[in-house]
Structures are given as C-alpha cells and as structure tokens.
Design a protein around this motif. Sequence first.
Motif, PDB file in Angstrom:
ATOM      1  N   LEU A 248       0.823  -1.217   0.000  1.00 30.16           N
ATOM      2  CA  LEU A 248       0.000   0.000   0.000  1.00 30.16           C
ATOM      3  C   LEU A 248       0.851   1.257   0.000  1.00 30.16           C
ATOM      4  CD1 LEU A 248      -2.754  -1.166   2.505  1.00 30.16           C
ATOM      5  CD2 LEU A 248      -3.099  -0.632   0.085  1.00 30.16           C
ATOM      6  N   VAL A 249       1.905   1.283   0.809  1.00 34.52           N
ATOM      7  CA  VAL A 249       2.744   2.483   0.860  1.00 34.52           C
ATOM      8  C   VAL A 249       3.582   2.626  -0.404  1.00 34.52           C
ATOM      9  CG1 VAL A 249       4.824   1.553   1.998  1.00 34.52           C
ATOM     10  CG2 VAL A 249       4.083   3.909   2.446  1.00 34.52           C
ATOM     11  N   SER A 250       3.872   1.529  -1.077  1.00 32.37           N
ATOM     12  CA  SER A 250       4.588   1.627  -2.352  1.00 32.37           C
ATOM     13  C   SER A 250       3.694   2.221  -3.441  1.00 32.37           C
ATOM     14  CB  SER A 250       5.100   0.245  -2.786  1.00 32.37           C
ATOM     15  OG  SER A 250       4.049  -0.566  -3.262  1.00 32.37           O
ATOM     16  N   MET A 251       2.378   2.078  -3.264  1.00 30.55           N
ATOM     17  CA  MET A 251       1.423   2.659  -4.213  1.00 30.55           C
ATOM     18  C   MET A 251       1.112   4.118  -3.889  1.00 30.55           C
ATOM     19  SD  MET A 251      -1.324  -0.464  -4.417  1.00 30.55           S
ATOM     20  CE  MET A 251      -2.426   0.364  -5.570  1.00 30.55           C
ATOM     21  N   TYR A 252       0.932   4.406  -2.610  1.00 28.54           N
ATOM     22  CA  TYR A 252       0.509   5.752  -2.187  1.00 28.54           C
ATOM     23  C   TYR A 252       1.422   6.264  -1.074  1.00 28.54           C
ATOM     24  CZ  TYR A 252      -3.670   4.123  -4.593  1.00 28.54           C
ATOM     25  OH  TYR A 252      -4.543   3.607  -5.520  1.00 28.54           O
ATOM     26  N   PRO A 253       2.627   6.707  -1.411  1.00 29.80           N
ATOM     27  CA  PRO A 253       3.558   7.215  -0.395  1.00 29.80           C
ATOM     28  C   PRO A 253       3.211   8.651   0.014  1.00 29.80           C
ATOM     29  CG  PRO A 253       4.597   7.269  -2.555  1.00 29.80           C
ATOM     30  CD  PRO A 253       3.234   6.683  -2.759  1.00 29.80           C
ATOM     31  N   LYS A 254       2.113   8.811   0.737  1.00 27.67           N
ATOM     32  CA  LYS A 254       1.640  10.127   1.179  1.00 27.67           C
ATOM     33  C   LYS A 254       1.557  10.167   2.700  1.00 27.67           C
ATOM     34  CE  LYS A 254       0.873  11.819  -2.976  1.00 27.67           C
ATOM     35  NZ  LYS A 254      -0.497  12.111  -3.442  1.00 27.67           N
TER      36      LYS A 254
ATOM     37  N   LYS B 141       1.695   0.949 -10.644  1.00 29.32           N
ATOM     38  CA  LYS B 141       3.018   0.450 -10.262  1.00 29.32           C
ATOM     39  C   LYS B 141       3.073   0.127  -8.777  1.00 29.32           C
ATOM     40  CE  LYS B 141       7.939   1.569 -10.363  1.00 29.32           C
ATOM     41  NZ  LYS B 141       8.971   2.595 -10.646  1.00 29.32           N
ATOM     42  N   ARG B 142       3.598  -1.047  -8.463  1.00 32.67           N
ATOM     43  CA  ARG B 142       3.798  -1.489  -7.081  1.00 32.67           C
ATOM     44  C   ARG B 142       5.226  -1.995  -6.941  1.00 32.67           C
ATOM     45  NH1 ARG B 142      -1.398  -2.547  -8.653  1.00 32.67           N
ATOM     46  NH2 ARG B 142      -3.075  -2.503  -7.080  1.00 32.67           N
ATOM     47  N   ASN B 143       6.007  -1.354  -6.081  1.00 36.31           N
ATOM     48  CA  ASN B 143       7.381  -1.803  -5.869  1.00 36.31           C
ATOM     49  C   ASN B 143       7.443  -3.061  -5.018  1.00 36.31           C
ATOM     50  OD1 ASN B 143       9.255   0.197  -7.159  1.00 36.31           O
ATOM     51  ND2 ASN B 143       8.000   1.598  -5.964  1.00 36.31           N
ATOM     52  N   PHE B 144       6.329  -3.366  -4.362  1.00 36.84           N
ATOM     53  CA  PHE B 144       6.230  -4.601  -3.574  1.00 36.84           C
ATOM     54  C   PHE B 144       4.808  -5.132  -3.711  1.00 36.84           C
ATOM     55  CE2 PHE B 144       5.402  -7.218   0.079  1.00 36.84           C
ATOM     56  CZ  PHE B 144       6.569  -7.938   0.239  1.00 36.84           C
ATOM     57  N   LYS B 145       4.676  -6.448  -3.826  1.00 33.38           N
ATOM     58  CA  LYS B 145       3.346  -7.055  -3.958  1.00 33.38           C
ATOM     59  C   LYS B 145       3.189  -8.184  -2.942  1.00 33.38           C
ATOM     60  CE  LYS B 145       1.297  -7.426  -7.938  1.00 33.38           C
ATOM     61  NZ  LYS B 145       0.910  -7.798  -9.314  1.00 33.38           N
ATOM     62  N   VAL B 146       2.033  -8.227  -2.313  1.00 35.44           N
ATOM     63  CA  VAL B 146       1.728  -9.290  -1.351  1.00 35.44           C
ATOM     64  C   VAL B 146       1.588 -10.613  -2.093  1.00 35.44           C
ATOM     65  CG1 VAL B 146       0.100 -10.107   0.385  1.00 35.44           C
ATOM     66  CG2 VAL B 146       0.514  -7.652   0.127  1.00 35.44           C
ATOM     67  N   PRO B 147       2.308 -11.651  -1.697  1.00 37.27           N
ATOM     68  CA  PRO B 147       2.135 -12.956  -2.355  1.00 37.27           C
ATOM     69  C   PRO B 147       0.841 -13.630  -1.898  1.00 37.27           C
ATOM     70  CG  PRO B 147       3.747 -13.117  -0.576  1.00 37.27           C
ATOM     71  CD  PRO B 147       3.373 -11.678  -0.674  1.00 37.27           C
TER      72      PRO B 147
END
Length: 640
Positions: free
Chosen positions: A62-68, A371-377
Amino acid sequence: MAELKRALGFWTILSLAIGSIMGTGLFFGTAIGSSYSGNASILAWVILSFIALYISFYFAELVSMYPKAGGVYEFSKHSYNRFGSFLMGWLAWIVGNLTTALLVVAAIDYLIPDPTQIWLKIVISILFIVLLNLVAYFGIEASAFLLVIFAVISVGVLLSIIFPGIFQLNFSNYSPFFAFGASSIFITIFFIAESFFGWESATYLSEETREPEKVIPKAIILGTIIVGVLGILVTTISFGIIPWSTLSLSNAPLSIVSENLLGNLGMRIVNVGIFVALIGSAAGGIITMPRLILALARDKLFISQLSSIHGKYKTPHKAIIFQTIVSLIIFAMAFGRYRPLLSLLLPLGLLMYFFIILAVPILRNRQPNMKRNFKVPFVKLGTFVLLLLILGILASWIFPDFNSLNSNALNTLKLGFSLILVGIPIYLLLEIYYNPDTIIKINDTLAYFTLLLERFILPKSVRKEVLALLGDVKGKKVLEFGCSVGTLTLNLAESVKPNGKVYATDLSEKELVITKKRITKRGHLHVVVIHDEHQVNRVHPSIPHVNAVVSIGMMGYMQDVKKILKEMRELLPYGGKIVFVDYADFFKMIPNVAWLSNDRVIEKIFREAGFSVFVQRKKGLFWNYVYVYGIKFHENIPYV
C-alpha cells in the motif's frame, strides 16, 4: 506555500518501524501471555510473528502505491468512499492516541513501580510528552536522531536479557507446555497482538522520506522480523529463567528476569532502559500522528487550519500543538489503567487492520496496472485467512469458553464503537462546512426551518447595518450573492425601487422557491432570482454589470474565493460598493474556515482581487459576525 522536507533515509525509518511496532507486549507480554496459556504463549508468539510479518507485506504494498503523509487514511481514500476513508482516518487517530497513552502509562510504571508516587509519575509523563512534541515541532532531523537513539536502546535492553539468559536456562521450566490447552493460545495472541501494532506510523512519514515507495516497505518488513525474533527469544528465555507461574503474577516481568540474571544494579539499569524504550515507542506516535491530521485537514476532513506547514521548520506545527493537547488529555484519562486501556486498544486496532488488509485486494481489482514496488504474495488466499484469523482472535476474546460470554469484553467493545461513532457527527459538521454538495442538501432540507428562524439567523439589526453600509441604492442594480430564503432580498427590493434591479442568486433550489413566492406576493417584478449550484466557485455568468454586491453567509462556503472576487470586480464600476457579512465562532467553540480567522488575511485576499475593504467583527448571542465592506479601487488605496 511551505512543504514537508524530505530528509529521512532507510535507517531512520527502520528505527521508527522497530520503535513503533515494538509495543508494550515485549516488556509485559510474558506476564500477560503466561496468565492465559502458560509456556504455550511461546507458541503464540511464534504464530503471531508470522501473522505480523504477512500483514507487514500489506502495508508494504500500500505504501509503495501511495507514499503520502496520510498513511492509513490515504490507502482508505483510494479503497473506500469519502465517509469510509474519514472513519478509517478517525479510527487510526483513536488507535494512535490510545497506543501513545498505553506506552507512556507502561513506561512510567516500569520506571516507578511504587503506586503511591502518583504525582511524580504524572509530572514525569507530562514532561516527556511535552518534550517529545517540542522536538517534533522544531524539525524532522531532530526527531530522526531521537528515533535512532530510542531504537538502539530498545534493542540493546532486550539483548542484555537474551544473551546472558541463553546460558542460564532451566529446561524443566518448560514442562508442562500446554498447561491451559491449545485453545488458550488464541486468547494469548489477542492480548499480545499489541506488540506488533504500529506499522502505520512509518507510512505517515512518507512525504519526509527519500524514495518512500522503496525505503518504507523494506523498513516495515525488516522491522517486523526484528521485533518478532526479539519477542520470541525474550519470552522463551524469560520462561527458562523464571517459571511462567511466577511471571504471570508480576506487573514488571522483565524486572524479575533481569534481577535474576544481572543482579539488583543490573535490574535497575534494565528498568531505566525499558522506560526509555517504551517512551521511544511513544515518540514514534507523537512524531508521526500529526501527519495523519495534516492529511485529513488537507482534504477538509479535519479542521483545515491544521494543514499548515511551518515556513522555517517544515513541520505541521499547528497539528503538533493540537496533538500535544489531545495526548495530554487522553493520558490524564488513562493514567494508571494499563489493562483496561490495552483491552480497549486491541479490538480497535484489529478492526483497523482488518480494513487495511481488505484494501489490498480491492485496489488490485480497481488499479491492476498501477506500479507497485512490492506485492503481497498469495493475496486472495492470504487475505481470506488473515481476516478469518482476526475474527477468530476477537471471537476467542469475547467467547473465551465457547459457551460463555465475556461481559467485560462486550462492555469494552461498546465503548470502542462509541468512540468510533463520535466521528459521525464530526464528519457531518465538516461536510456542511466544506463540501458544496452537502451544503446544498442541508440547505434544501432545512429551507422551511430557515424561513421559520430567519429573524434569529439574520436579525433586523444586522440587516439595517448592511443596508446602511450599502448606502443609497435607489434606482441601482444590486447583486445579492447568496439570498437564502429572501430575508434581505425583500429589503433590497424596496431600497432599489422604482427603477433599480436586484439579482438574487443561491445554490439551494428549495430556498429559491421560497424566495420567489415571497417576492411575487409583494409584487417585486424587478427582482431576478437565479439558481446556481456552482455558486461556491463562481458568479453566475448571466449576471450583468451591477452597482453594488452584497452577500450574507457565503464567504465560508466559497471554494475559490479569489476567482469569485475577481468576477465580482469585473461586474462593478470603480467605486462600486461591496458588503459581505459572515458568521464566525459558531456556539463559541466551532472553528472558523481558515481564511476567515484572520482579519489581515481577509484584507489581503480582497485587496489582491481589487477591493479596498475594512474588516470588522461584532458579537452575537450564539455566534459572531464578520463584516467586510469597501469599494472597487483604481489603485491600492485605503477604504475610509
């Protein structure tokens, strides 16, 4: 306009993650866990650590998607509707405040175990809360330094027990392992779950972190692993040194363990270290929570004045001051109530994490290409299992014996939900203040009620003053910007006769229906009534040139103030008069719209739009009035 300063790197965010995630459970968990499941609480720690690690993956995505700066609120804003995101932000704020209070209460009890030293405990706690907020106020760099120091001390304190303890284990202490049965593990997980609360704190500093979409996910995951390993080792070693039955009776279990391992002096040093570690965890919330308030205020879901950034220190200074006051109030209410506070925090925290976890599959569906720098498996199966686990853990707390109901748990849940429900009227009030669509609906709904109370809402004395400030408008054209139910319109219609004209605009259709009926009944054919649902952002394009503009109760609703004032200026001749009156300080407690709080700001905005004005405030019974009156000028000349 000042912005938050990007000054934080990986090690600072990792320090924050460790400090924030490392709740009171690492220091009190051995006593609480063993009282419910004995030695089997070790297994509870192992299970909880794996669950916590998987939950950290959700925050990482989530934070990789919306770093606010909004963190939890920002994720919810994209996953749920406006009301749902407000409730999540409100819930996160409640959880954050309760966590901070819990940590301070726990810290002071470890430092000063004597229950009779109440005032000493209170003074020290207040001192630390104010001091940490002062550091937060004066810049993120100083806060970052503190976070690193606190994290080092926290890890060091636990290692000072782990390393010597490894060589002094009594393995007979681990038998029997399942003293209370396997089902007791779920209740233990519920009560030690707070040990991993705090992932959200790191996300609040997204706008002050360099490359937050990469740095924060790594820090959250690594921080969770470190806390999990420390928790398992401390619990295992504690039971190997002191039997669980003894630890379960202690309010400071690590004091007993450290005294056994390091002697009386060592125990005192460890106690001070634990105090510092717990204060460090509290510091994480104190430093980061104003950023949540900032994000809500930006979107007008909190007091808008709290969205300002200090020009020199680049911190949300007003939000920090507000948060300091709230923290002190909550601490005063929670002082000496560690167990009840923990019981209240846990279900609210689990509820918050339930909806944060749910946000990931929702956003996978809504924003599949983002874009997601990390994805939950294994997100589908994982989400289902996690949500089921959270519900199961809550159920084991409410129904500890499957057949009997825990009445204390039920009462705590009622209190928790009542705190959430308090947010609903606050949300409605904010929407009335800031949201044009809500303003229209409210005005339409209350149109006849407004008519009934018009003499109270707009007294005759105020109307007389407005007409006096307008001067002689006989035979002239007047724009009434926001006519409501026609209270002032009727006076204006009489004042401009016989050859003048009144253009009365409003955003509420139902209020205009009432206005039309009233002017028609009095034969005022020279009044033109215009419905404009976009009035908060413009002057209706059909309005011709006029000699004067008057507006009652509209300044607070204007979304684009400068645009509206410039459009009004284009309609007026040089020397054309304007008279604005608005309501302020509702019931002497509701804050004003930000720009209406400062007379100099009001003067500046009108001056930049081409008006020379005078601002005056007058007292009313339940609210005050702000008068802004003046003329359109050629140059920047004062209005007399």
